[in-house]
Write an enzyme that holds these catalytic residues in place. Structure first.
Site, PDB file in Angstrom:
ATOM      1  N   HIS A 250       3.221  10.871  -0.589  1.00  0.00           N
ATOM      2  CA  HIS A 250       2.642  12.319  -0.430  1.00  0.00           C
ATOM      3  C   HIS A 250       3.740  13.027  -0.322  1.00  0.00           C
ATOM      4  O   HIS A 250       4.725  13.093   0.257  1.00  0.00           O
ATOM      5  CB  HIS A 250       1.688  12.305   0.556  1.00  0.00           C
ATOM      6  CG  HIS A 250       0.413  11.499   0.743  1.00  0.00           C
ATOM      7  ND1 HIS A 250      -0.717  11.894  -0.161  1.00  0.00           N
ATOM      8  CD2 HIS A 250       0.163  10.475   1.315  1.00  0.00           C
ATOM      9  CE1 HIS A 250      -1.741  11.065  -0.077  1.00  0.00           C
ATOM     10  NE2 HIS A 250      -1.251  10.094   0.860  1.00  0.00           N
TER      11      HIS A 250
ATOM     12  N   ASP B 122       0.973  -1.168   0.115  1.00  0.00           N
ATOM     13  CA  ASP B 122       0.131   0.060   0.051  1.00  0.00           C
ATOM     14  C   ASP B 122       0.890   1.378   0.071  1.00  0.00           C
ATOM     15  O   ASP B 122       0.734   2.264   0.797  1.00  0.00           O
ATOM     16  CB  ASP B 122      -1.096   0.073   1.103  1.00  0.00           C
ATOM     17  CG  ASP B 122      -2.129   0.904   0.997  1.00  0.00           C
ATOM     18  OD1 ASP B 122      -2.245   1.765  -0.235  1.00  0.00           O
ATOM     19  OD2 ASP B 122      -2.947   1.320   2.019  1.00  0.00           O
TER      20      ASP B 122
END
Length: 456
Positions: free
Chosen positions: A322, A318
């Site tokens: 960011h 996963d």
């Protein structure tokens, strides 16, 4: 610890596509030499020689089939400030991965044949790892009508995994239709199990810690109820269902029950859910903000046991990059997600191998062979054997170091492990028979692109 050192009589060692790997240890415990030639494993045995080959000293290193990640966010197209296919696959190669499945929450969303073919091409051009696109289940991830599932399956990308990850397919009738549709071409729906009506404004695991901190809780039942619903739908339809990032002990029990009943369901766990707990949220460090959230210590133990006994099928990162501004802000405003490709193998080593729960043959199963099988891709996750594709990771289990920003090879640095002591290090990665990592360092892009051109 032995660092593999490429040696050859020529300056162009990395351009030589024949490699002699000396003294690698297989997951069985046997030690062997390997010759990689023309993209395949040409020979196995002791005392091998090959004139002109690039020699890699692998004494003390474990040879694993190239790792396969069924759950990666590469962000391109649309969010290149966070990650690109090139930077994400560089991170993947650094972590020992030779294939990553790219999630569909890009902009535009990967809900058409054109977008998934674009992603496939970007991966081919980058050359550091295979990029297998995941198609969206619904148009625009809006949860209202099915995307072009058949067209994506028939495209050059041959999509077999579909997911609205980041969002739940919460409408049961739509979920049923999706499962019915993909059954025709042996596809699988990968569900982000989160009932949105039970998690409005959720910021961390619901429990005593969230109450103490005054943060809105994300209850375990929001995950468990969707899994329970979907395994029953999958049973009724007779189709394949995959559950993304399992995070609670209750979810484990639902999956265990479903498998005992013969339902065709698989499940994944992330490295961070195998190691980290909700107690880290007390720091208000947004590196620990993720969806599903970090759970209780009891959940971590249940997830580890379920991975060891096969209830949970695979580890998937996963990987969710960011930019700094999305994490260096107040907890409530911070984005969910962690990067994890570079650290995944070390975290599994720490949480599962060093604890004695699994051995290296199991690592092969949960991080290479089974992810490839679930994703229905060929040429990946295969045993290290003569004639099989040369997709190989060499890992030093004796190394230990503090994980640092310098270990991150993608575009974002939102790792929860910075400053944490982790075991092991990927010393070499081979993809399509050529090295993408040697001596623990990425092979330069210009050399990779020359090799990609030679394969075209």
């Amino acid at each position: 610890m032995t660092t593999p050192t490429p040696t050859t009589s020529k300056d162009t060692a990395v351009h030589n596509e024949t490699y002699l790997i000396r003294g690698a240890r297989l997951s069985s415990g046997d030690t062997t030499d390997l010759i990689l030639e023309n993209g395949v494993i040409a020979e196995l045995g002791n005392g091998l020689t090959r004139a002109g080959a690039t020699t890699v000293d692998a004494e003390g290193l474990i040879a694993l089939p190239g790792l396969v990640d069924l759950h990666t966010h590469l962000r391109e197209p649309g969010f290149e400030h966070s990650e690109t296919v090139l930077t994400g696959t560089r991170a993947a190669a650094s972590g020992g991965y030779t294939t990553v499945f790219a999630m569909a929450n890009t902009s535009p969303v990967a809900d058409t044949a054109g977008v998934v073919e674009q992603e496939l091409s970007l991966g081919e051009q980058a050359g550091y790892a295979r990029v297998q696109p995941i198609g969206a289940v619904t148009v625009g991830l809006a949860g209202e009508r099915l995307a072009e599932l058949g067209a994506m399956a028939e495209s050059r990308a041959k999509v077999r995994v579909f997911s609205d990850d980041g969002l739940c397919v919460s409408d049961p009738q739509l979920m049923r239709r999706a499962l019915e549709y993909v059954k025709a071409f042996d596809g699988v729906i990968a569900q982000h199990a989160q009932d949105p009506k039970l998690t409005p404004g959720a910021q961390m695991n619901e429990g005593s810690v969230s109450a103490e901190l005054g943060l809105t809780g994300w209850p375990a039942m929001a995950e468990e109820s969707i899994i329970a619903r979907d395994v029953l739908i999958a049973e009724h339809v007779g189709s394949r269902l995959h559950i993304c990032h399992l995070s609670t002990a209750g979810s484990v029990e639902v999956i265990r029950w479903a498998k005992a009943r013969g339902i065709n369901v698989t499940a994944e766990v992330t490295p961070h859910h195998l190691l980290l707990t909700e107690e880290l949220v007390r720091s208000y460090d947004a590196r620990y903000k993720v969806n599903p959230p970090l759970r209780r210590a009891e959940d971590v133990l249940a997830l580890r046991e379920a991975l060891a006994d096969g209830t949970i099928d695979i580890v998937a990162t996963d990987h969710a990059p960011h930019p700094a501004e999305a994490k260096e802000c107040a907890w409530a405003e911070a984005a969910n997600g962690m990067v994890g490709l570079e650290s995944a193998l070390s975290v599994v080593h720490e949480s599962m191998v060093e604890t004695g729960l699994i051995g290296w043959a199991d690592v092969e199963r949960v991080m290479s062979r089974t992810p490839a099988q679930i994703g229905r891709i060929s040429g990946q996750g295969l045993a290290i054997a003569v004639g099989n594709p040369a997709e190989i990771t060499l890992y030093d289990p004796a190394a230990r170091s503090d994980f640092a920003v310098a270990d991150l090879r993608g575009r974002s640095i939102n790792s929860p492990y910075l400053g944490t002591s982790l075991p092991g290090r990927v010393q070499a990665t081979f993809h399509r028979g050529y090295a993408t990592v040697l001596g623990g360092e990425l092979v330069p892009l210009e050399k990779i692109q020359e090799l990609v051109a030679s394969h075209a």
